[in-house]
Structures are given as structure tokens and as C-alpha cells.
Design an enzyme around this catalytic site. Structure first.
Site, PDB file in Angstrom:
ATOM      1  N   CYS A   2       0.832  -1.187   0.000  1.00 21.94           N
ATOM      2  CA  CYS A   2       0.000   0.000   0.000  1.00 21.94           C
ATOM      3  C   CYS A   2       0.876   1.250   0.000  1.00 21.94           C
ATOM      4  O   CYS A   2       1.879   1.325   0.698  1.00 21.94           O
ATOM      5  CB  CYS A   2      -0.952   0.095   1.187  1.00 21.94           C
ATOM      6  SG  CYS A   2      -2.129  -1.243   1.273  1.00 21.94           S
ATOM      7  N   ARG A  27       4.083  -0.335  -4.728  1.00 24.74           N
ATOM      8  CA  ARG A  27       3.822  -0.831  -3.376  1.00 24.74           C
ATOM      9  C   ARG A  27       2.529  -1.640  -3.286  1.00 24.74           C
ATOM     10  O   ARG A  27       2.230  -2.237  -2.253  1.00 24.74           O
ATOM     11  CB  ARG A  27       3.732   0.348  -2.395  1.00 24.74           C
ATOM     12  CG  ARG A  27       4.977   1.190  -2.330  1.00 24.74           C
ATOM     13  CD  ARG A  27       4.777   2.331  -1.365  1.00 24.74           C
ATOM     14  NE  ARG A  27       4.569   1.855  -0.007  1.00 24.74           N
ATOM     15  CZ  ARG A  27       5.538   1.572   0.840  1.00 24.74           C
ATOM     16  NH1 ARG A  27       6.779   1.734   0.495  1.00 24.74           N
ATOM     17  NH2 ARG A  27       5.265   1.140   2.061  1.00 24.74           N
ATOM     18  N   TRP A  74      -2.599  -2.824  -1.637  1.00 23.18           N
ATOM     19  CA  TRP A  74      -2.223  -4.236  -1.709  1.00 23.18           C
ATOM     20  C   TRP A  74      -3.153  -4.906  -0.700  1.00 23.18           C
ATOM     21  O   TRP A  74      -3.029  -4.685   0.505  1.00 23.18           O
ATOM     22  CB  TRP A  74      -0.756  -4.424  -1.335  1.00 23.18           C
ATOM     23  CG  TRP A  74      -0.257  -5.818  -1.537  1.00 23.18           C
ATOM     24  CD1 TRP A  74       0.213  -6.354  -2.694  1.00 23.18           C
ATOM     25  CD2 TRP A  74      -0.174  -6.849  -0.553  1.00 23.18           C
ATOM     26  NE1 TRP A  74       0.581  -7.663  -2.494  1.00 23.18           N
ATOM     27  CE2 TRP A  74       0.356  -8.002  -1.194  1.00 23.18           C
ATOM     28  CE3 TRP A  74      -0.495  -6.944   0.804  1.00 23.18           C
ATOM     29  CZ2 TRP A  74       0.574  -9.209  -0.524  1.00 23.18           C
ATOM     30  CZ3 TRP A  74      -0.283  -8.144   1.465  1.00 23.18           C
ATOM     31  CH2 TRP A  74       0.247  -9.254   0.802  1.00 23.18           C
ATOM     32  N   ASN A 100      -2.016   2.205   5.419  1.00 21.19           N
ATOM     33  CA  ASN A 100      -1.078   1.164   5.023  1.00 21.19           C
ATOM     34  C   ASN A 100      -0.721   0.405   6.291  1.00 21.19           C
ATOM     35  O   ASN A 100      -0.173   0.984   7.227  1.00 21.19           O
ATOM     36  CB  ASN A 100       0.172   1.826   4.409  1.00 21.19           C
ATOM     37  CG  ASN A 100       1.333   0.859   4.257  1.00 21.19           C
ATOM     38  OD1 ASN A 100       1.130  -0.335   4.111  1.00 21.19           O
ATOM     39  ND2 ASN A 100       2.543   1.373   4.282  1.00 21.19           N
ATOM     40  N   GLY A 101      -1.073  -0.882   6.359  1.00 19.74           N
ATOM     41  CA  GLY A 101      -0.781  -1.675   7.554  1.00 19.74           C
ATOM     42  C   GLY A 101      -1.940  -2.593   7.859  1.00 19.74           C
ATOM     43  O   GLY A 101      -2.821  -2.811   7.025  1.00 19.74           O
ATOM     44  N   GLU A 504      18.239 -17.506  -6.249  1.00 20.43           N
ATOM     45  CA  GLU A 504      17.841 -16.193  -6.748  1.00 20.43           C
ATOM     46  C   GLU A 504      17.290 -16.288  -8.179  1.00 20.43           C
ATOM     47  O   GLU A 504      16.284 -15.646  -8.514  1.00 20.43           O
ATOM     48  CB  GLU A 504      19.043 -15.234  -6.668  1.00 20.43           C
ATOM     49  CG  GLU A 504      18.812 -13.846  -7.232  1.00 20.43           C
ATOM     50  CD  GLU A 504      17.744 -13.030  -6.520  1.00 20.43           C
ATOM     51  OE1 GLU A 504      17.218 -13.471  -5.478  1.00 20.43           O
ATOM     52  OE2 GLU A 504      17.408 -11.949  -7.042  1.00 20.43           O
ATOM     53  N   LYS A 508      13.560 -15.115  -9.180  1.00 15.26           N
ATOM     54  CA  LYS A 508      13.303 -14.107 -10.212  1.00 15.26           C
ATOM     55  C   LYS A 508      12.301 -14.646 -11.238  1.00 15.26           C
ATOM     56  O   LYS A 508      11.370 -13.959 -11.627  1.00 15.26           O
ATOM     57  CB  LYS A 508      14.589 -13.697 -10.952  1.00 15.26           C
ATOM     58  CG  LYS A 508      15.567 -12.853 -10.191  1.00 15.26           C
ATOM     59  CD  LYS A 508      15.198 -11.395 -10.077  1.00 15.26           C
ATOM     60  CE  LYS A 508      14.456 -11.102  -8.811  1.00 15.26           C
ATOM     61  NZ  LYS A 508      15.190 -10.873  -7.612  1.00 15.26           N
ATOM     62  N   GLU A 511       8.736 -14.983  -9.716  1.00 15.31           N
ATOM     63  CA  GLU A 511       7.977 -13.784  -9.366  1.00 15.31           C
ATOM     64  C   GLU A 511       7.540 -12.962 -10.569  1.00 15.31           C
ATOM     65  O   GLU A 511       6.476 -12.367 -10.534  1.00 15.31           O
ATOM     66  CB  GLU A 511       8.687 -12.933  -8.303  1.00 15.31           C
ATOM     67  CG  GLU A 511       9.942 -12.260  -8.709  1.00 15.31           C
ATOM     68  CD  GLU A 511      10.524 -11.393  -7.579  1.00 15.31           C
ATOM     69  OE1 GLU A 511       9.785 -10.907  -6.740  1.00 15.31           O
ATOM     70  OE2 GLU A 511      11.753 -11.201  -7.587  1.00 15.31           O
ATOM     71  N   HIS A 527      19.039 -36.143  -5.255  1.00 16.27           N
ATOM     72  CA  HIS A 527      18.349 -36.660  -4.070  1.00 16.27           C
ATOM     73  C   HIS A 527      16.855 -36.344  -4.096  1.00 16.27           C
ATOM     74  O   HIS A 527      16.220 -36.318  -3.043  1.00 16.27           O
ATOM     75  CB  HIS A 527      18.993 -36.099  -2.802  1.00 16.27           C
ATOM     76  CG  HIS A 527      20.418 -36.507  -2.642  1.00 16.27           C
ATOM     77  ND1 HIS A 527      20.790 -37.770  -2.227  1.00 16.27           N
ATOM     78  CD2 HIS A 527      21.569 -35.836  -2.898  1.00 16.27           C
ATOM     79  CE1 HIS A 527      22.118 -37.848  -2.208  1.00 16.27           C
ATOM     80  NE2 HIS A 527      22.613 -36.687  -2.617  1.00 16.27           N
ATOM     81  N   LYS A 626       6.432  -4.251  -3.713  1.00 18.57           N
ATOM     82  CA  LYS A 626       7.865  -4.039  -3.540  1.00 18.57           C
ATOM     83  C   LYS A 626       8.293  -4.132  -2.082  1.00 18.57           C
ATOM     84  O   LYS A 626       9.292  -4.737  -1.750  1.00 18.57           O
ATOM     85  CB  LYS A 626       8.220  -2.658  -4.106  1.00 18.57           C
ATOM     86  CG  LYS A 626       9.682  -2.286  -4.016  1.00 18.57           C
ATOM     87  CD  LYS A 626      10.490  -3.061  -5.020  1.00 18.57           C
ATOM     88  CE  LYS A 626      11.972  -2.736  -4.949  1.00 18.57           C
ATOM     89  NZ  LYS A 626      12.759  -3.799  -5.596  1.00 18.57           N
TER      90      LYS A 626
END
Ligand code: M6R
Length: 631
Positions: A2, A27, A74, A100-101, A504, A508, A511, A527, A626
């Protein structure tokens, strides 16, 4: 998670707010909304979807007022609908609020408010907050007053304490959870109250105007002068001044800081996406991260911000690193380098696990957190938990003035400028560089010789050019991406310091391309994950020159024997058996400490081009944001 923005000044608030929301959209982008105070009324326009939807919606309203708030969401409580979009308005129509929260005790408060006759239009926790302010406002007896002081800015400006401010303050005292909020009240047409706890909020002090925002990108086009609000602080804005007070009604003297970057740094320029821009910006970002941080004799690194003397550092016999996501991968590489070069044990934990795990820590442990944004709530909580136990916590962090930067006992700023693409790229390679420099610094306080230090420093200084070289592979990697973009499963495999790069690479791809991918240590693949291998599941291998090259080649053979396509990332001078790899990407051969930085480039480019090929929204991948400021 947010983005919030609020404006009090002389200009048309909606235009400034919409521009801010576009910059804050990274955000959260489930819905967006704006509310402007005009003609004694709160005029709200809000819409599910991106800010561009809101822009169309706003044209239906005639928003000319000069005081307003805006939000990009968000979703946490309640689905992605117009009704759940912020701003929310209290049922008496007096207050509008953005948040936001997460308000953790919202259901108890809602029950209480329902019993008092308040009504709700949405499923959000935010609307509860808005109505609780209305409730306190209705009960607040008289307009208190406080003597004006100061010069019109910053705890001056002849602002009387008001029913409005006090009702927000009272409300926040009853709230459990996290918030960055901004509130408008119809009875105060040119005022705004904002407050924060755990969610970021800063105040831009402009020329006859004030802007509050979740981060500097939303206000940098209007001012570079900012006040970073602290947890538990409320700011009361009018057209002529502002006051900052605490939840306990204490006055706070504001410190006005200057933002060192400019609007140009937050613009996309000629690139198609911020992610692409940030990938190609990496040589410069690395130069900025290392600038001024090598000793004059060229044998070690310097970090003034650690606030630790060399002899204090000599007492440390163990390191602990906590982070989330990509920053956690950077910590894993740092672990490898500190253990390898400084010969000290390092533990790396997910911040979200550490905070609840109650892990026993040794007395001489030095605690680090890593976070690009400096606002990730789990990383912040890990920092606070370690400090509660009496540890000094240092932060490797990009955003100056962020909560983690301010609460840490010292640290290292990354100086890579704003990173806007949701997928972290330049911040990651900068974290790898700073981790490598930290390993050098500690190693030189211990057993690393002067001449080995000189070799190491020279190698690190060469990193930007090596990354420039690796970036030249972009057209080749784009062609590989076209060939493999339709696959739905990938394995990324690497060993030692490149195992975190495998993690990583997989992250990437997941996402931004929504392709299932797993990162594994190359030898561990047999394994279990080998069961996934078929012609439908390509494996991306890191196979650098060195002692494990032949071992990695054997792992490739095992994949090939099962018809799995192989994409090999090798260093210059390596030779693979003919026909083993379906595609080969060659990166420059380099020092061990620099290799992870250079190796990051091909996996960033591969995931970027695959995402583009699949038509994905690279900079705003679904469900993500983000800065993750909720647990
Ligand atoms: O701002 P931070 O470095 O604390 O963020 C941590 C993660 O949320 C972040 O790295 C996330 O995993 C990125 N989207 C990865 O590209």
C-alpha cells in the site's frame, strides 16, 4: 504494501496525489483511490485495479480542492473491489482515511462500533479505524488550544490542537497492529492528520505546501526536504505549518533532511521496464556502492557507519544475518565469503523465522540485517528482537531514512538510488558487493595478508566492468528466453557461493514470469528433484571454472541422460563436452568474491526476457508488492 500520499497546499491536490500514486504503485496495485476536501464535502473517487483506472474515474469528478489524500492498495482484509478500495469514509460522513498496515484488533473495535450504530460499507480493517475516529470526535468536548510557537514551519505555525487531531490520537491509542494513515475531516477544510506505527511515512516540506507519503518517490518532484516520521508520531498539517507530536501528546522537534537523489533517478527513461533499467544500471550502482570505501593502501575496505572499532570487531567470533527474499540470498553469499576468507562462523536466518524462533545467540555474535527498502516488517521485527536481547544490530540497507536504517545501531548504505521494479536486481548485486567487502574487512582484521587483500580489492574494483561485459550477453540471452519461454518448470542449480544464485534465479523467474522454478545445490539434485526431469523441464546450471567444475559437469550429464534440456552458465575458458548443453552463456572469469555478482546478470536477464516473452507485467507482478510491510 500500500502506498499513501496526502497534500495540503495551494495547488490542485488531485493532480499531485495522482502523480504520487503512479510513483507509489509498485507498493500495491489492487485498487487506487483519492479523496479531496472541497465545498465542505469529502469527494471520493476510487476504483479496483491500477492507478490508470482511477485516473479515468477522477475525470468524472470535478476535483479542484487543495487538500486531499490518495492510496494504492495491496489487499489484506477484503477482496479487490471498489468498495474495499481506500479512502474510506466514516458513516457520519465527516472523516476520510487511507491506511497502510493491518489493524489486528479490528473485529473487536468493529463489534463495539456496530453496537453504537456505526455502519460499514467494506470488509476492511481500515474503515473501522475511520469510524473509531468519528466516534471519538463526537465525544471530544471542547476545542483545546495550545500556544503557537516557531516560525510557521515545524512545531510552529500557530496551529491550535484540535478536536480533529485529538480524536485521531485517542483512536490510535486503542489500536493494535501497524499503520501509516492520513485523515481528512470536513470540519477542517485545509488540514490533514497523519500518523505512523511500523509502516513508513515521511513529510515533504515544500514551498507553501506539505506532502505526506509512504516514500520519497511520491514527493521528490515537489521537494527534496523531508522529515522522516517515527513510530508513534502524529503530524498535523495546515496550509501554513505543521506540528509533530507523539501519541502521549509530547511535542517533537522535527529534523528536516535532504533527499540526495532526484526525480530523474526514479524515471524509466528509454527502457521498457524499470527492471530492465535497473539491470543495466548495475555497473553504475556497484560503483556508487563501493565509492570511498577502500583503504588508501588498497588492501581492505572501510565502513565508517558500522560504529565499531577494529578492536571491537576483533572480539566478534560469530555473525548472524537476517533478511527476506532476495536479500536473504545475498546473506547466504555473504556467509560463504565471510566463512571462506575471514574463517568465522556465520548463521543466516529468514527474518520471519528468527523473530519467533527464540534462537540461542552467542555473546560475541554480531547481528546484521539486510534490506533494500529498510521497511520489510519481518526484517524490522528481527532487528528489534535482537536489540531486545541486547545485541547491537547493523543494517545493510538502500533507503536512507528508512525505519531499519534509523533503528539499527549502525550499518552500510547501499547508495544504488531508488529501485522501483518489484523484482530486486541492482540492490541485490550491491548487497553481494557489500557482503564481499565486509568479508574482506573482517578477513583483513584477522589472517588475510596484505598482498591477498590487494588482490581482493583489485578484483572488487573491477566488478562494474565485468558486469558491463556480462550485460553484453543480453541479445543472446533474449534468444534463449524466446526458445524456453513456454516451459512451465525450471531447475536452477549451482554450488558453493553460486547455490544462493540458483535460489535467486528461481525466485526471479517465479515472481515475474509465474513459472514454477526451484533452486538447488547442483549435487543435491539427484536426491529428489531429478524426478522432475524430462524434456519439459530445463535446468539452468552455474558451472564456473574451478575445483567443482567437473562435478557440475557430471550433474549436467545426469540431467542430459534423462532428456532434460540444459542451459549452462560458464566462465570464460571453460569447455563443456560437445552436445552436453543446449545453450551456453559465457560470463567473464573472475575472483571468487566477484563471481556471484557477475553470475547474477544472466539469470536476471533470462527471467526478464522470459517474462516479456510471456507478456507478463514485469514491474508489477501479480500478488506482489515491492515493500512487504505486513507480516
Ligand atoms: O526490501 P527488502 O530487501 O527487505 O525486501 C525483501 C524481499 O521482500 C524482496 O527481496 C523480494 O523477495 C523481492 N521481490 C525479490 O525480487
Amino acid at each position: 504494501m500500500c502506498g499513501i500520499v496526502g497534500y495540503v497546499g495551494k495547488q490542485k491536490a488531485s493532480a499531485i496525489i495522482l502523480e504520487g500514486l503512479k510513483r507509489l504503485e509498485y507498493r500495491g496495485y489492487d485498487s487506487a483511490g483519492v479523496c479531496v476536501l472541497q465545498g465542505g464535502k469529502l469527494d471520493v473517487a476510487k476504483k479496483a485495479g491500477r492507478v490508470e483506472n482511477l485516473v479515468k474515474e477522477v475525470t468524472k469528478h470535478h476535483l479542484t480542492g487543495t487538500t486531499g489524500i490518495g492510496h494504492t492498495r495491496w489487499a489484506t482484509h477484503g477482496g479487490v473491489t471498489d468498495a474495499n478500495a481506500h479512502p474510506h469514509v466514516s458513516s457520519d460522513g465527516k472523516f476520510a482515511l487511507i491506511h497502510n498496515g493491518v489493524i489486528e484488533n479490528y473485529s473487536q473495535i468493529k463489534g463495539f462500533l456496530l453496537s453504537k450504530g456505526y455502519t460499514f460499507q467494506s470488509e476492511t480493517d481500515t474503515e473501522v479505524l475511520c469510524n473509531l475516529i468519528a466516534y471519538h470526535y463526537a465525544k471530544e468536548p471542547v476545542e483545546g488550544s495550545r500556544s503557537p510557537h516557531g516560525n510557521g514551519q515545524g512545531n510552529g505555525g500557530a496551529i491550535a490542537t484540535s478536536r480533529f487531531l485529538e480524536s485521531v490520537r485517542k483512536t490510535l491509542r486503542h489500536v493494535e497492529g501497524t499503520y501509516g494513515i492520513a485523515v481528512l475531516c470536513v470540519d477542517y477544510p485545509a488540514e490533514l492528520v497523519a500518523a505512523r506505527k511500523a509502516s513508513p511515512l515521511l513529510l515533504g516540506v515544500g514551498d507553501g505546501e506539505y506532502i505526506i507519503a509512504s516514500d520519497a518517490s511520491a514527493l521528490i518532484s515537489r521537494t527534496q526536504n523531508v522529515v522522516y516520521l517515527k513510530d508513534g508520531e502524529l503530524v498535523h498539517l495546515t496550509k501554513t505549518g505543521f506540528t509533530i507530536t507523539t501519541l502521549d501528546q509530547e511535542d517533537v522537534s522535527p529534523v528536516v533532511d535532504k533527499i540526495t537523489w532526484s526525480i530523474k533517478d526514479a524515471e524509466i527513461g528509454t527502457y521498457a521496464h524499470f527492471m530492465e533499467k535497473e539491470i543495466f544500471e548495475q555497473p553504475l550502482a556497484l560503483e556508487n556502492s563501493m565509492r570511498g570505501r577502500f583503504s588508501e593502501d588498497g588492501s581492505t575496505a572501510n565502513f565508517g557507519g558500522l560504529n565499531l572499532t577494529a578492536s571491537e570487531l576483533r572480539q566478534i567470533d560469530r555473525f548472524m544475518f537476517c533478511a527476506c527474499g532476495t536479500a536473504w540470498h545475498a546473506c547466504l553469499v555473504t556467509e560463504h565469503l565471510i566463512e571462506r576468507f575471514a574463517r568465522l562462523p556465520v548463521e543466516v536466518d529468514y527474518a520471519s523465522e528468527f523473530r519467533y524462533r527464540n534462537s540461542p545467540l552467542d555473546r560475541n555474535t554480531l547481528f546484521f540485517v539486510m534490506s533494500q527498502s529498510g521497511e520489510t516488517i519481518d526484517t524490522l521485527a528481527a532487528l528489534r528482537e535482537a536489540q531486545r536481547k541486547g545485541y547491537r544490530v547493523l543494517a545493510i540497507n538502500n533507503v536512507v531514512g528508512s525505519t531499519i536504517a534509523r533503528e539499527a545501531n549502525g550499518g552500510i548504505y547501499q547508495h544504488v538510488g531508488p529501485e522501483i521494479g518489484v523484482a530486486s536486481t541492482k540492490a541485490f548485486t550491491s548487497q553481494l558487493l557489500l557482503g564481499a567487502m565486509l568479508a574482506l574487512y573482517i578477513a583483513r582484521l584477522r589472517d588475510m595478508s596484505f598482498s591477498d587483500g590487494v588482490i581482493y580489492v583489485k578484483a572488487l574494483k573491477g566488478a562494474p566492468d565485468l558486469v558491463r561485459d556480462a550485460l553484453k550477453q543480453a541479445p543472446h540471452i533474449q534468444a534463449i528466453a524466446k526458445r524456453f519461454a513456454h516451459h512451465t518448470d525450471f531447475l536452477f542449480l549451482g554450488r558453493l557461493s553460486l547455490f544462493p544464485l540458483a535460489l535467486e534465479g528461481a525466485l526471479k523467474l517465479k515472481e515475474i514470469s509465474y513459472i514454477h522454478a526451484e533452486g538447488y545445490p547442483a549435487a543435491e539434485m539427484k536426491h529428489g528433484p531429478i524426478a522432475l526431469i524430462s524434456e519439459k523441464c530445463p535446468s539452468v546450471f552455474f558451472a564456473p571454472k574451478g575445483e567443482i567444475f567437473n562435478k557440475v559437469v557430471s550433474s549436467m550429464q545426469e540431467i542430459k541422460a534423462r532428456k532434460g534440456p540444459v542451459i549452462a552458465i560458464i566462465t570464460e575458458g571453460c569447455e563443456l563436452p560437445p552436445g552436453l548443453a543446449d545453450e551456453v552463456i559465457t560470463i567473464p572469469d573472475c575472483h571468487e568474491a566477484v563471481l556471484p555478482i557477475v553470475a547474477a546478470v544472466p539469470v536476471q536477464l533470462l527471467s526478464y526476457y522470459i517474462a516479456v516473452e510471456r507478456g507478463c507485467d514485469v514491474d508489477k507482478p501479480r500478488n506482489l508488492a515491492k515493500s512487504v510491510t505486513v507480516e
